[in-house]
Design an enzyme around this catalytic site. Structure first.
Site, PDB file in Angstrom:
ATOM      1  CE1 TYR A  87      -0.106  -0.546  -0.913  1.00 42.40           C
ATOM      2  CE2 TYR A  87      -0.494  -1.919  -2.344  1.00 42.40           C
ATOM      3  CZ  TYR A  87      -0.657  -1.802  -1.078  1.00 42.40           C
ATOM      4  OH  TYR A  87      -1.218  -2.411  -0.292  1.00 42.40           O
ATOM      5  CE  LYS A 124       3.181   7.503  13.413  1.00 43.59           C
ATOM      6  NZ  LYS A 124       2.662   6.987  14.899  1.00 43.59           N
ATOM      7  CG  ASP A 158      -0.358   5.549  15.945  1.00 45.75           C
ATOM      8  OD1 ASP A 158      -0.791   6.424  15.552  1.00 45.75           O
ATOM      9  OD2 ASP A 158       0.697   5.762  16.637  1.00 45.75           O
ATOM     10  CG  ASP A 206      -3.138  -3.465   1.975  1.00 45.92           C
ATOM     11  OD1 ASP A 206      -4.717  -3.910   1.645  1.00 45.92           O
ATOM     12  OD2 ASP A 206      -2.314  -3.902   2.344  1.00 45.92           O
ATOM     13  CG  ASP A 263      -7.270  -6.983   5.174  1.00 47.29           C
ATOM     14  OD1 ASP A 263      -7.747  -6.617   4.279  1.00 47.29           O
ATOM     15  OD2 ASP A 263      -6.274  -8.182   5.052  1.00 47.29           O
TER      16      ASP A 263
HETATM   17  C1  IPM Z   1      -6.182  -5.246  -1.321  1.00 44.58           C
HETATM   18  C2  IPM Z   1      -5.005  -6.465  -1.540  1.00 44.58           C
HETATM   19  C3  IPM Z   1      -3.889  -5.945  -2.373  1.00 44.58           C
HETATM   20  C4  IPM Z   1      -3.438  -4.577  -1.911  1.00 44.58           C
HETATM   21  C5  IPM Z   1      -2.700  -6.959  -2.819  1.00 44.58           C
HETATM   22  C6  IPM Z   1      -3.335  -8.291  -3.396  1.00 44.58           C
HETATM   23  C7  IPM Z   1      -1.685  -6.287  -3.536  1.00 44.58           C
HETATM   24  O1  IPM Z   1      -4.446  -6.687  -0.359  1.00 44.58           O
HETATM   25  O2  IPM Z   1      -6.878  -5.148  -2.241  1.00 44.58           O
HETATM   26  O3  IPM Z   1      -6.404  -5.034  -0.477  1.00 44.58           O
HETATM   27  O4  IPM Z   1      -2.667  -4.506  -1.169  1.00 44.58           O
HETATM   28  O5  IPM Z   1      -3.770  -3.467  -2.528  1.00 44.58           O
HETATM   29 MG    MG Z   2      -5.644  -5.713   1.477  1.00 42.76          MG
END
Ligand code: IPM
Ligand code: MG
Length: 357
Positions: A141, A191, A223, A247, A251
């Site tokens: 990032y 990884k 993975d 990230d 999710d």
């Molecule tokens: C998160 C989101 C952000 C990230 C996006 C909105 C840039 O997905 O906070 O997980 O990737 O950090």
């Molecule tokens: Mg995210």
């Protein structure tokens, strides 16, 4: 106590969900005799439309001088042009990096009453309680160079994955500290069979582990960790990992509890100042309809009370109120379209239960 909490509603459903968290914070202040100032500022696409930039210096300074920041979401199709000079997400990155919030805590728990919303079988999802600690100010990032250029073969783009030893050490240490108050297992995810940064990560994690003899450290490749999260989610306690892996894994882990809409996060550094936000995005497809799930944001406000203001009793009361609302069948459309209530009604339900505690 007196505290200043900057609200950054942002884009899409951001303003609707932050409004419900604001009501909850106000109720907490009233009930326990605190005085919360809650100035609002623009971030993301909303800020770009009004000022030309995703976060003004003035808004950044307001956050820097506050006790805590509560953010809704940023981004949306309106600002998605890949060639644009600014992107809404840059506002978020400036906050994370500029405030040195290097550790992003994402607690994932199975909610009693939501077992049927999880895509996993009940016997797998029941009792899950994982804390994901995502490194937040390094890796792909923020690595330099980050560029796009024209070559004889056409366009070329570069992102850089870089980590220094101190960057790894401080976030892994924080993960161990949390694990030492939990079930005493840290899973460090990397990884290392492919990446040099991951081999350094593994080495530093093993060094940090020596300072925590009562916490067990295991290393796992990202993975296979992704697979284990759905096959044996209960086998995790604290997961610590670099920015991009965190990230993605968070999710994935989020849906175990029933919906991404429930997950809060806290971004912390070495001071008490923290940035709190739900882990979901701006959901432009449902924005403005008053149907978004505000619980991830309300639970983020609970983390804010705990980590930045040191108000543990109040944080627990908010979490209990959310749990009770969920157990009583309060649902937004992401959880159960057949009996969904609007965003505002979910806020009302939490407030009612907060007054009962
Ligand atoms: C998160 C989101 C952000 C990230 C996006 C909105 C840039 O997905 O906070 O997980 O990737 O950090
Ligand atoms: Mg995210």
């Amino acid at each position: 106590m007196r505290a200043s909490i900057v609200l950054l509603p942002g884009d899409g459903i951001g303003p609707e969900i932050v409004e419900q968290a604001r009501r909850v914070l106000e109720a907490v202040a009233q009930r326990w005799g605190h005085d919360f100032g809650m100035p609002e500022h623009l971030v993301g696409g909303a800020s770009m439309d009004a000022t030309g930039v995703p976060l003004t210096d003035e808004a950044f300074d307001a956050c820097r001088h506050a006790d805590a920041v509560l953010l809704g979401a940023v981004g949306g199709p309106k600002w998605d042009d890949p060639c644009a000079g600014h992107r809404p997400e840059q506002g978020l990155f400036r906050l994370r990096f500029g405030l040195e919030l290097y550790a992003n805590l994402r607690p994932v728990r199975a909610f009693p009453g939501l077992e049927d919303c999880s895509p996993l079988k009940r016997e797998r999802a029941d009792g899950v309680d994982v804390l994901i600690v995502r490194e937040l100010t390094g890796g792909l990032y923020f690595g330099q160079p980050c560029l796009r250029e024209t070559t004889p073969d056409g366009l070329r783009a570069v992102d850089t994955l870089s980590y220094t030893e101190p960057e790894i050490r401080r976030v892994v240490r924080l993960a161990f500290l949390h694990a030492s108050h939990r079930r005493k297992l840290v899973t460090s995810v990397d990884k290392a069979n492919a990446l040099e940064t991951s081999r350094l990560w593994r080495q530093v994690a093993s060094e940090v582990a020596k300072d925590f003899p009562d916490v067990r450290l295991e290393h796992q490749l990202v993975d296979s960790c992704a697979m284990r999260l759905v096959t044996h989610p209960r086998s995790f306690d604290v997961i610590v990992t670099e920015n991009m892996f965190g990230d993605i894994l968070s999710d994935e882990a989020a849906v175990i509890g029933g919906s991404l809409g429930l997950l809060p996060s806290a971004s912390l550094g070495d001071s008490r100042l923290g940035l709190y936000e739900p882990i979901h995005g701006s959901a432009p497809d449902i924005a403005g309809q008053g149907i978004a799930n505000p619980l991830g944001t309300i639970l983020s406000a609970a983390l804010l009370l705990r980590h930045s203001l040191g108000l543990e009793k109040e944080a627990l009361a908010v979490e209990r109120a959310v749990e009770r609302a969920v157990a009583d069948g309060v649902r937004t459309q992401d959880l159960d379209p057949s009996r969904a209530v609007p965003t505002q009604a979910v806020g009302d339900a939490v407030l009612e239960r907060l007054h009962l505690t």
